[in-house]
Write a protein that holds these residues in place. Structure first.
Motif, PDB file in Angstrom:
ATOM      1  N   GLY A   1       8.411   6.478  -0.802  1.00 25.77           N
ATOM      2  CA  GLY A   1       7.470   5.393  -1.099  1.00 25.77           C
ATOM      3  C   GLY A   1       7.600   4.929  -2.537  1.00 25.77           C
TER       4      GLY A   1
ATOM      5  N   SER B   1       0.846  -1.200   0.000  1.00 28.96           N
ATOM      6  CA  SER B   1       0.000   0.000   0.000  1.00 28.96           C
ATOM      7  C   SER B   1       0.881   1.250   0.000  1.00 28.96           C
ATOM      8  CB  SER B   1      -0.905   0.012   1.239  1.00 28.96           C
ATOM      9  OG  SER B   1      -0.115   0.187   2.420  1.00 28.96           O
ATOM     10  N   ASP B   2       0.274   2.363  -0.330  1.00 28.75           N
ATOM     11  CA  ASP B   2       1.023   3.616  -0.360  1.00 28.75           C
ATOM     12  C   ASP B   2       1.626   3.935   1.006  1.00 28.75           C
ATOM     13  OD1 ASP B   2       0.403   3.910  -2.999  1.00 28.75           O
ATOM     14  OD2 ASP B   2      -1.148   5.428  -2.702  1.00 28.75           O
ATOM     15  N   ASP B   3       0.818   3.820   2.058  1.00 29.52           N
ATOM     16  CA  ASP B   3       1.313   4.149   3.389  1.00 29.52           C
ATOM     17  C   ASP B   3       2.438   3.215   3.812  1.00 29.52           C
ATOM     18  OD1 ASP B   3      -0.469   6.217   3.576  1.00 29.52           O
ATOM     19  OD2 ASP B   3      -1.945   5.131   4.795  1.00 29.52           O
ATOM     20  N   TYR B   4       2.263   1.930   3.534  1.00 30.59           N
ATOM     21  CA  TYR B   4       3.306   0.967   3.911  1.00 30.59           C
ATOM     22  C   TYR B   4       4.607   1.273   3.179  1.00 30.59           C
ATOM     23  CZ  TYR B   4       5.836  -3.361   4.645  1.00 30.59           C
ATOM     24  OH  TYR B   4       6.807  -4.289   4.980  1.00 30.59           O
ATOM     25  N   ASN B   5       4.502   1.609   1.920  1.00 27.77           N
ATOM     26  CA  ASN B   5       5.699   1.846   1.118  1.00 27.77           C
ATOM     27  C   ASN B   5       6.419   3.129   1.531  1.00 27.77           C
ATOM     28  OD1 ASN B   5       5.578  -0.495  -0.379  1.00 27.77           O
ATOM     29  ND2 ASN B   5       4.297   0.410  -1.990  1.00 27.77           N
ATOM     30  N   VAL B   6       5.672   4.131   1.970  1.00 27.38           N
ATOM     31  CA  VAL B   6       6.315   5.335   2.498  1.00 27.38           C
ATOM     32  C   VAL B   6       7.107   4.979   3.751  1.00 27.38           C
ATOM     33  CG1 VAL B   6       5.912   7.564   3.612  1.00 27.38           C
ATOM     34  CG2 VAL B   6       4.686   6.981   1.524  1.00 27.38           C
ATOM     35  N   GLY B   7       6.517   4.153   4.600  1.00 27.79           N
ATOM     36  CA  GLY B   7       7.191   3.763   5.836  1.00 27.79           C
ATOM     37  C   GLY B   7       8.449   2.959   5.581  1.00 27.79           C
TER      38      GLY B   7
END
Length: 232
Positions: free
Chosen positions: A207, A172-178
């Motif tokens: 991300g 997901s976008d949020d996971y990949n930013v993290g």
């Protein structure tokens, strides 16, 4: 007394500016040691050169016009005396002196060599560290990449490093930013341990927003799982 006055005028002439040319008194010219048959061609040559120089310049353009005008007058006077059989030392001295100043003013300015371009340090200022899928642990080759950047920093004149983490499109976008941020922080920690101050680095995670290779959503692309180190 006359000899002393003449010497004083010669010394004063060394600091003369072009606008004071009429007051110039030149030192004794070596032309005075020539025989009359040799002297006259020398004076005529200087007279002709002065005429040409005066015609080639404009009044007030530069010092050449002033010296050429004075040389033309004095050489003309010297020639007039020579034609009547008289060797006039003052006009000969002035003719030779002003001719020398005219020649000096006409000389081209010295060419200043252009500064050589700074040599390249021979090291790419942009390198990448690649990561396994779903991992933020530094790979073994990261140490070599980091050490090369640190060792080249001084010779290349680098003062600032950008450390930017990236991810592929498999999460997901949020996971990949993290995960991209954790990857960047881990590389920055290794750089800091090797001697780069934290204040000399800008660390960010992007991300999956800046893919190295465009893919469809959900694709695990190894080239996109990376941290880019850019030196400036």
């Amino acid at each position: 007394m006359k000899a002393q006055l003449g010497a004083a005028m010669i010394v004063a002439a060394a600091a003369l500016v072009p606008g004071q040319a009429a007051a110039q008194v030149s030192p004794r010219s070596p032309l005075l040691d020539l025989e009359k048959s040799e002297l006259r061609p020398q004076i005529e040559s200087r007279y002709q050169a002065a005429i040409e120089a005066a015609q080639a310049t404009r009044r007030g353009e530069d010092s050449r016009y002033v010296w050429a005008s004075e040389a033309k007058v004095q050489c003309g006077i010297a020639l007039g005396y020579l034609k009547s059989g008289t060797r006039d030392e003052e006009s000969i001295n002035e003719c030779d002196g002003f001719s020398a100043r005219m020649a000096l003013a006409s000389a081209p300015a010295p060419v200043v060599a252009a500064a050589a371009p700074a040599p390249s340090c021979g090291v790419d200022p942009n390198v990448s560290v690649f990561f396994d899928w779903n991992a933020d642990t530094l790979p073994a080759e990261a140490q070599t990449t980091v050490q090369q950047m640190v060792a080249s920093r001084a010779s290349c004149g680098w003062t600032r490093l950008s450390v930017t983490g990236h991810a592929d499109r498999s999460g997901s976008d949020d996971y990949n930013v993290g995960i991209s941020t954790r990857r960047a922080n881990n590389v920055a920690s290794m750089l800091q341990a090797a001697g780069i101050a934290a204040g000399d680095m800008v660390v960010t995670g992007r991300g999956e927003s800046e893919l190295k290779i465009e893919t469809a959503d959900g694709v695990r692309e190894p080239m996109n799982r990376r941290v880019e180190i850019s030196a400036q």
